[in-house]
Design a protein around this motif. Sequence first.
Motif, mmCIF file in Angstrom:
data_model
loop_
_atom_site.group_PDB
_atom_site.id
_atom_site.type_symbol
_atom_site.label_atom_id
_atom_site.label_comp_id
_atom_site.label_asym_id
_atom_site.label_seq_id
_atom_site.Cartn_x
_atom_site.Cartn_y
_atom_site.Cartn_z
ATOM 1 N N HIS B 49 -9.247 -77.210 -102.447
ATOM 2 C CA HIS B 49 -8.825 -77.448 -101.073
ATOM 3 C C HIS B 49 -10.014 -77.497 -100.108
ATOM 4 O O HIS B 49 -10.305 -78.539 -99.529
ATOM 5 C CB HIS B 49 -7.809 -76.362 -100.665
ATOM 6 C CG HIS B 49 -7.442 -76.359 -99.216
ATOM 7 N ND1 HIS B 49 -7.335 -75.194 -98.491
ATOM 8 C CD2 HIS B 49 -7.163 -77.370 -98.355
ATOM 9 C CE1 HIS B 49 -6.997 -75.495 -97.250
ATOM 10 N NE2 HIS B 49 -6.886 -76.794 -97.138
ATOM 11 N N GLU B 65 -5.675 -66.857 -107.542
ATOM 12 C CA GLU B 65 -5.258 -67.234 -106.191
ATOM 13 C C GLU B 65 -6.488 -67.235 -105.289
ATOM 14 O O GLU B 65 -7.209 -66.245 -105.209
ATOM 15 C CB GLU B 65 -4.240 -66.220 -105.670
ATOM 16 C CG GLU B 65 -3.781 -66.493 -104.247
ATOM 17 C CD GLU B 65 -2.788 -65.432 -103.781
ATOM 18 O OE1 GLU B 65 -1.602 -65.543 -104.117
ATOM 19 O OE2 GLU B 65 -3.212 -64.471 -103.093
ATOM 20 N N TYR B 68 -8.817 -67.722 -99.671
ATOM 21 C CA TYR B 68 -8.851 -68.334 -98.350
ATOM 22 C C TYR B 68 -7.434 -68.719 -97.905
ATOM 23 O O TYR B 68 -6.861 -68.064 -97.024
ATOM 24 C CB TYR B 68 -9.801 -69.526 -98.367
ATOM 25 C CG TYR B 68 -10.349 -69.903 -97.003
ATOM 26 C CD1 TYR B 68 -9.909 -69.264 -95.844
ATOM 27 C CD2 TYR B 68 -11.326 -70.877 -96.858
ATOM 28 C CE1 TYR B 68 -10.411 -69.600 -94.590
ATOM 29 C CE2 TYR B 68 -11.844 -71.217 -95.609
ATOM 30 C CZ TYR B 68 -11.366 -70.578 -94.483
ATOM 31 O OH TYR B 68 -11.876 -70.918 -93.251
ATOM 32 N N HIS B 69 -6.831 -69.745 -98.541
ATOM 33 C CA HIS B 69 -5.497 -70.175 -98.110
ATOM 34 C C HIS B 69 -4.433 -69.993 -99.183
ATOM 35 O O HIS B 69 -3.334 -70.509 -99.076
ATOM 36 C CB HIS B 69 -5.531 -71.641 -97.655
ATOM 37 C CG HIS B 69 -6.499 -71.881 -96.542
ATOM 38 N ND1 HIS B 69 -7.790 -72.301 -96.776
ATOM 39 C CD2 HIS B 69 -6.395 -71.698 -95.195
ATOM 40 C CE1 HIS B 69 -8.436 -72.402 -95.613
ATOM 41 N NE2 HIS B 69 -7.619 -72.044 -94.647
ATOM 42 N N GLY B 70 -4.795 -69.291 -100.260
ATOM 43 C CA GLY B 70 -3.771 -68.877 -101.209
ATOM 44 C C GLY B 70 -3.360 -69.892 -102.259
ATOM 45 O O GLY B 70 -2.373 -69.667 -102.975
ATOM 46 N N LEU B 71 -4.086 -70.995 -102.420
ATOM 47 C CA LEU B 71 -3.752 -71.908 -103.508
ATOM 48 C C LEU B 71 -3.956 -71.195 -104.843
ATOM 49 O O LEU B 71 -4.848 -70.358 -104.974
ATOM 50 C CB LEU B 71 -4.626 -73.167 -103.468
ATOM 51 C CG LEU B 71 -4.203 -74.237 -102.452
ATOM 52 C CD1 LEU B 71 -4.560 -73.831 -101.032
ATOM 53 C CD2 LEU B 71 -4.813 -75.589 -102.802
ATOM 54 N N ARG B 72 -3.109 -71.538 -105.831
ATOM 55 C CA ARG B 72 -3.220 -70.885 -107.132
ATOM 56 C C ARG B 72 -3.496 -71.913 -108.217
ATOM 57 O O ARG B 72 -2.941 -73.010 -108.202
ATOM 58 C CB ARG B 72 -1.930 -70.125 -107.470
ATOM 59 C CG ARG B 72 -1.680 -68.974 -106.519
ATOM 60 C CD ARG B 72 -0.455 -68.187 -106.917
ATOM 61 N NE ARG B 72 -0.050 -67.331 -105.805
ATOM 62 C CZ ARG B 72 1.122 -66.721 -105.716
ATOM 63 N NH1 ARG B 72 2.009 -66.847 -106.699
ATOM 64 N NH2 ARG B 72 1.413 -65.963 -104.684
ATOM 65 N N HIS B 81 0.433 -73.721 -107.146
ATOM 66 C CA HIS B 81 1.100 -73.208 -105.945
ATOM 67 C C HIS B 81 0.245 -73.479 -104.714
ATOM 68 O O HIS B 81 -0.966 -73.232 -104.724
ATOM 69 C CB HIS B 81 1.333 -71.696 -106.087
ATOM 70 C CG HIS B 81 2.009 -71.086 -104.895
ATOM 71 N ND1 HIS B 81 3.317 -71.352 -104.556
ATOM 72 C CD2 HIS B 81 1.552 -70.217 -103.947
ATOM 73 C CE1 HIS B 81 3.638 -70.665 -103.466
ATOM 74 N NE2 HIS B 81 2.581 -69.975 -103.082
ATOM 75 N N ILE B 82 0.905 -74.030 -103.703
ATOM 76 C CA ILE B 82 0.274 -74.150 -102.386
ATOM 77 C C ILE B 82 1.228 -73.495 -101.395
ATOM 78 O O ILE B 82 2.377 -73.918 -101.274
ATOM 79 C CB ILE B 82 0.026 -75.625 -101.989
ATOM 80 C CG1 ILE B 82 -0.889 -76.302 -103.021
ATOM 81 C CG2 ILE B 82 -0.570 -75.702 -100.597
ATOM 82 C CD1 ILE B 82 -1.193 -77.768 -102.719
ATOM 83 N N PRO B 83 0.785 -72.447 -100.708
ATOM 84 C CA PRO B 83 1.685 -71.722 -99.811
ATOM 85 C C PRO B 83 2.361 -72.649 -98.794
ATOM 86 O O PRO B 83 1.694 -73.513 -98.207
ATOM 87 C CB PRO B 83 0.771 -70.723 -99.117
ATOM 88 C CG PRO B 83 -0.322 -70.486 -100.094
ATOM 89 C CD PRO B 83 -0.537 -71.806 -100.761
ATOM 90 N N GLY B 84 3.654 -72.471 -98.628
ATOM 91 C CA GLY B 84 4.387 -73.210 -97.601
ATOM 92 C C GLY B 84 4.533 -74.680 -97.886
ATOM 93 O O GLY B 84 4.787 -75.470 -96.970
ATOM 94 N N GLN B 85 4.356 -75.075 -99.118
ATOM 95 C CA GLN B 85 4.350 -76.503 -99.427
ATOM 96 C C GLN B 85 4.923 -76.696 -100.827
ATOM 97 O O GLN B 85 4.516 -76.016 -101.767
ATOM 98 C CB GLN B 85 2.899 -76.991 -99.347
ATOM 99 C CG GLN B 85 2.669 -78.402 -99.825
ATOM 100 C CD GLN B 85 1.251 -78.884 -99.481
ATOM 101 O OE1 GLN B 85 0.551 -78.262 -98.693
ATOM 102 N NE2 GLN B 85 0.842 -79.979 -100.064
ATOM 103 N N ASN B 87 5.231 -79.831 -102.718
ATOM 104 C CA ASN B 87 4.540 -80.758 -103.637
ATOM 105 C C ASN B 87 3.074 -80.384 -103.805
ATOM 106 O O ASN B 87 2.438 -79.874 -102.879
ATOM 107 C CB ASN B 87 4.631 -82.172 -103.068
ATOM 108 C CG ASN B 87 3.806 -82.298 -101.797
ATOM 109 O OD1 ASN B 87 3.931 -81.445 -100.903
ATOM 110 N ND2 ASN B 87 2.959 -83.297 -101.706
#
Lengths: 334, 334, 334
Positions: B49, B65, B68-72, B81-85, B87
């Motif tokens: 990201h 994870e 920074y913005h929590g992508l896994r 995983h992308i928080p709040g998203q 796709n």
Amino acid sequence: MFLQNHWYAAALTEEIGSEPFGRTICGEAIVLFRTGTGALAALEDRCAHRHAPLSLGEVRDGVIECGYHGLRFDGSGRCVHIPGQGNIPPRAKVRAYPSVDRHGWVWVWIGDPAQADERAIPDFHWFGDPQWAGFQLYFHVDAAAQLFVDNLLDLSHVAFTHKASIGSAAAADAPVALDVTVHADRIEGRRALKDVDPGPFVAGWGDFKGNIDRTSTYVWRPPSHMQVQAEFEDATTRITVMVINPITPETETTAHFWMGWARDFCVGDTALTDKAREENTQVILEDLRIIEAQQRIMTARPDVDAVPINADKAVLAVHKELGRLFAAQDKERT
Amino acid sequence: MFLQNHWYAAALTEEIGSEPFGRTICGEAIVLFRTGTGALAALEDRCAHRHAPLSLGEVRDGVIECGYHGLRFDGSGRCVHIPGQGNIPPRAKVRAYPSVDRHGWVWVWIGDPAQADERAIPDFHWFGDPQWAGFQLYFHVDAAAQLFVDNLLDLSHVAFTHKASIGSAAAADAPVALDVTVHADRIEGRRALKDVDPGPFVAGWGDFKGNIDRTSTYVWRPPSHMQVQAEFEDATTRITVMVINPITPETETTAHFWMGWARDFCVGDTALTDKAREENTQVILEDLRIIEAQQRIMTARPDVDAVPINADKAVLAVHKELGRLFAAQDKERT
Amino acid sequence: MFLQNHWYAAALTEEIGSEPFGRTICGEAIVLFRTGTGALAALEDRCAHRHAPLSLGEVRDGVIECGYHGLRFDGSGRCVHIPGQGNIPPRAKVRAYPSVDRHGWVWVWIGDPAQADERAIPDFHWFGDPQWAGFQLYFHVDAAAQLFVDNLLDLSHVAFTHKASIGSAAAADAPVALDVTVHADRIEGRRALKDVDPGPFVAGWGDFKGNIDRTSTYVWRPPSHMQVQAEFEDATTRITVMVINPITPETETTAHFWMGWARDFCVGDTALTDKAREENTQVILEDLRIIEAQQRIMTARPDVDAVPINADKAVLAVHKELGRLFAAQDKERT
């Protein structure tokens, strides 16, 4: 770019003993040591075998032994021993530099060894002379050697840079009465201040009760050796301090600096020597603070031009002479 | 330039647990962690990201994870995983490296993952074997990996670099009786010293009363894995120490070094292990002092040539083989 | 490359007093001081004579005196005194920068001085307003200013980067309901979270017993000034915190960051201010840990592309506007 075919101060004589001593001079890594007879040797600080610095080795039987695989080199740079091997390959040698002990310093000749002439070493005989007392101190400088030369060529900085130590407020606006004389082998400048406050340090040295006359004669000799003869006098007393500063480039932006300080008064007073050593250390640290910051700005902005002022008379004369010397060196190389 | 398509040691197995572990290998920043099943994972240490290092994040539910913005990202480098998203963009992935736990080390494959074959990991089985006792220690090296390989390939340095620890004066001038054998997958060297002083450390290990014979067999395997089998014997005793040194380039001029040390004597003597760990640490620090200085000189003067000596027989054989391997790699790329 | 013709925060008003204060802004070394009337002055931090930084000198009689040879410059950058010399060479001047005290910060105009207009300084009036209480803190950042702007434009990082302080687990997967509005002079974003755990810090501020609604409105103004209005409310209480972050490039990869924090509740509670200062310091250090690591990766791998996610809506809008501003600047220069 450094001036070749000159003697550069490399260390204090007392620093070079039975341990190898590594120092970079004009960009060249050099190891200093003493051979079996006590004679000085100065070699390239790199084993011909695998590039380990010889200064990490040790001196054995008057030759230097590499601390990695044990190759030994004599004072001429010739490999004289390879462990477990009889023959010595002809390429197994390192560069040797002419080197001399003189006046408490070790001098190393950078350039063509065939041209080295000990008579070109400046006469700084005050160290070791019983009529004089003082000390020799080393400082590493994170700035080009020339910036410290320029500092010493313009003593108008004393009133500002050294206001907390040897500077005096009265001197700050004294007219710069500067005589600069260009000789074949040196440039001399002279600055005389009449009837000025001696400042706290000097007043103590001469037991001056009031104002004094203060004469500073400075001599620059190429490549970057400075000598200042400071005379302080009132109606009854006159004292002289010789300040000798060999300044040696380490790299283009770092240098080695020595503060040699000798006086012709109170010669047996070791407390005075200790105090002067302490005071001069403070003075040099004050200079380093400015000069090293100056270097940082010049490194960041190599394009900026200096604006000369009247006090730069000696600086400009020296820069002109250096320009001549570098031009001659360039011409010789092509 | 690094040799591709090889296993490189990356960490000790015990170092990789529930916390992400970042390490640069062959110039590639990698994060190591264990997934939910305890399986190893090795990913590019950079979130797809915004480039934050994943090693600053944490392992959750077997995936890593970003802090920074929590992508896994899972162990294959796929974003899961992308928080709040809902796709996941197809480009949201990071590079994965084959990785294996073996003999106490984590090995990472640098190069084409399709070519990774665990059978190519060197057999360093002495760690974990109850017939052997020892330790595995990590050191960071401010020098190219190859300089430490060269160090270990020429044990004539022991008498000089390690004279304060494992070196012996008698060995210093021993003729270098070195047999070097080039195999398809490795190069072996052998150095035998007869009737020599064991030095203070070894004398204690074998309870040797007088001189001993000392045989060192070293094996180099590409890219830079070293194994030394050191045998010490007198008329009554023979002891073996395996010294295993995986050496992994971090950058062109820095490296990771492990000292794996295992013995087949006094296996239950933990005090001996402690002492050997301490002694070997001293030995490695002695090596680092020389090798890091060597690197500084080589960085400053990339043009200087080495002058080979007889003791370089194994070094030269390895350099020749490396030349062959790099040439083949270059050819494959064009 | 920096945006020219903008006001940049340079220091806190309270930091600039009788001592010269040196700071590099957009790659330009600047010295700040106050003249005799207390007026601000901002000059190039380099004496025109020999490049010593003026910030090592002192302010005397409302002008700045170089600590090297005593040249003095007034607030317009004009040399007004050279020791021992009557005439001032016309070239003896240094660049002056428009500078203004406003809202507790000193603002410096980078670009063409003729275009400086104080009305363009952002209205951060909460500092000094008796209805509000808070503090202004400075942090040095080893990362590009824009990386901190991007951090603040995407508050989805709070749940991850700040999980030990202001983040809340519940917010981690909240859908990113983000409204981004592009205005002529600014870009605004708004993120609303309904019925979420306030986290330990915020619960204390509002004496919230359960979940709250949390609205963050952020405003970016060029070049890199951030304002976040954070509102926290439940059925009975609504509190507002203004977080003002002027971010100023120092170099291409380092920056100056200020955390201006003001609240409209418990205004007389100095203990709350102290605690908030401490908590925010922790928060900023958490950000710096990530952002500075991000910069190191971007410096090592300038080629890598970011993969945008939904949360980047405001980031992308700001990058687009910056692209437009830089393109206009480039066009103007050619």
